[in-house]
Motif scaffolding. Structure first.
Motif, PDB file in Angstrom:
ATOM      1  N   SER A 190     -16.423 -46.545  21.333  1.00 47.67           N
ATOM      2  CA  SER A 190     -17.105 -47.060  22.185  1.00 47.67           C
ATOM      3  C   SER A 190     -18.771 -46.610  22.192  1.00 47.67           C
ATOM      4  O   SER A 190     -19.548 -47.130  22.406  1.00 47.67           O
ATOM      5  N   ASP A 191     -18.809 -45.276  22.018  1.00 47.05           N
ATOM      6  CA  ASP A 191     -20.016 -44.418  21.798  1.00 47.05           C
ATOM      7  C   ASP A 191     -20.717 -45.038  20.667  1.00 47.05           C
ATOM      8  O   ASP A 191     -21.879 -45.427  20.728  1.00 47.05           O
ATOM      9  N   ILE A 192     -20.105 -45.413  19.643  1.00 39.92           N
ATOM     10  CA  ILE A 192     -20.689 -45.909  18.351  1.00 39.92           C
ATOM     11  C   ILE A 192     -21.426 -47.174  18.944  1.00 39.92           C
ATOM     12  O   ILE A 192     -22.424 -47.545  18.412  1.00 39.92           O
ATOM     13  N   GLY A 193     -20.712 -48.253  19.454  1.00 39.69           N
ATOM     14  CA  GLY A 193     -21.157 -49.422  19.936  1.00 39.69           C
ATOM     15  C   GLY A 193     -22.237 -49.162  20.802  1.00 39.69           C
ATOM     16  O   GLY A 193     -23.496 -50.032  20.408  1.00 39.69           O
ATOM     17  N   VAL A 194     -22.387 -48.313  21.867  1.00 36.25           N
ATOM     18  CA  VAL A 194     -23.420 -48.195  22.565  1.00 36.25           C
ATOM     19  C   VAL A 194     -24.792 -47.912  21.533  1.00 36.25           C
ATOM     20  O   VAL A 194     -26.080 -48.141  21.543  1.00 36.25           O
ATOM     21  N   LEU A 195     -24.504 -46.871  20.561  1.00 34.68           N
ATOM     22  CA  LEU A 195     -25.626 -46.133  19.818  1.00 34.68           C
ATOM     23  C   LEU A 195     -26.212 -47.306  19.127  1.00 34.68           C
ATOM     24  O   LEU A 195     -27.244 -47.409  19.056  1.00 34.68           O
TER      25      LEU A 195
END
Length: 194
Positions: A78-83
């Protein structure tokens, strides 16, 4: 999971939770396998960046993707998607902040800095209202984003610096303490997954 798909009428129940320690003993007994899925490794994070980036114009190399995989240590999927979503906004932010645009072919591209070169004429408060601030050396035109006709605007491609800029201000949503809780629970009730 013995016999999965071998007999008609059998049901496979697959569950997932972010708080396994909240499961009581009766529920834990019902699930033969309790598998801990850790945060993605650097290679997986690199691939996730590529997937989320999709066919967006960019100038990232394989080396850049590898570097991003390393730089996102501790990041969840999820963090990668937001990044990536934030990095995709960086070219727009560059357009919004630009004070000069360079003509490249039929398009106008935002300059990376202001002034674009040492010879760009500065805008002074004493200047007459219709003064031309186009630079005769580098060709940069003094204008704001709203002055650029939409069909002429060419936003810069996404680059590794866009990701680095976003990473300076973002943090993983999973703390080390939480990861330790998952690992402790897995040692007691589960097994490592891959």
């Amino acid at each position: 999971m013995d016999g999965v798909g071998k007999q008609e009428g059998d049901v496979l129940v697959l569950g997932a939770t972010n708080v396994p320690w909240e499961l009581d003993a009766a529920i834990r007994r019902r699930f033969e396998k309790r598998v801990y899925i850790p945060l993605p490794e650097p290679e997986a994070r690199s691939v996730m960046v590529k997937i989320h980036l999709g066919d967006t114009p960019n100038n990232l190399t394989e080396s850049d993707f590898d570097k991003l995989g390393q730089m996102t240590e501790g990041a969840s999927g999820s963090d990668i998607g937001v990044l990536v979503k934030e990095a995709l906004m960086e070219p727009l932010r560059k357009c919004q902040q630009a004070q000069q645009f360079l003509p490249i072919g039929n398009y106008l591209v935002p300059c990376k800095q202001y002034p674009n070169c040492a010879y760009c004429p500065p805008k002074l408060s004493t200047d007459p209202p219709n003064k031309n601030y186009d630079c005769s050396r580098c060709g940069a035109k003094r204008m704001q984003l709203w002055d650029v006709p939409s069909e002429k605007l060419k936003a810069p491609d996404v680059c590794v610096e866009d990701f680095q800029s976003v990473l300076r201000h973002s943090h993983s949503t999973v703390s080390k303490e939480e990861l330790e809780e998952y690992e402790n629970w897995t040692r007691q009730f589960g097994q490592e997954g891959a």
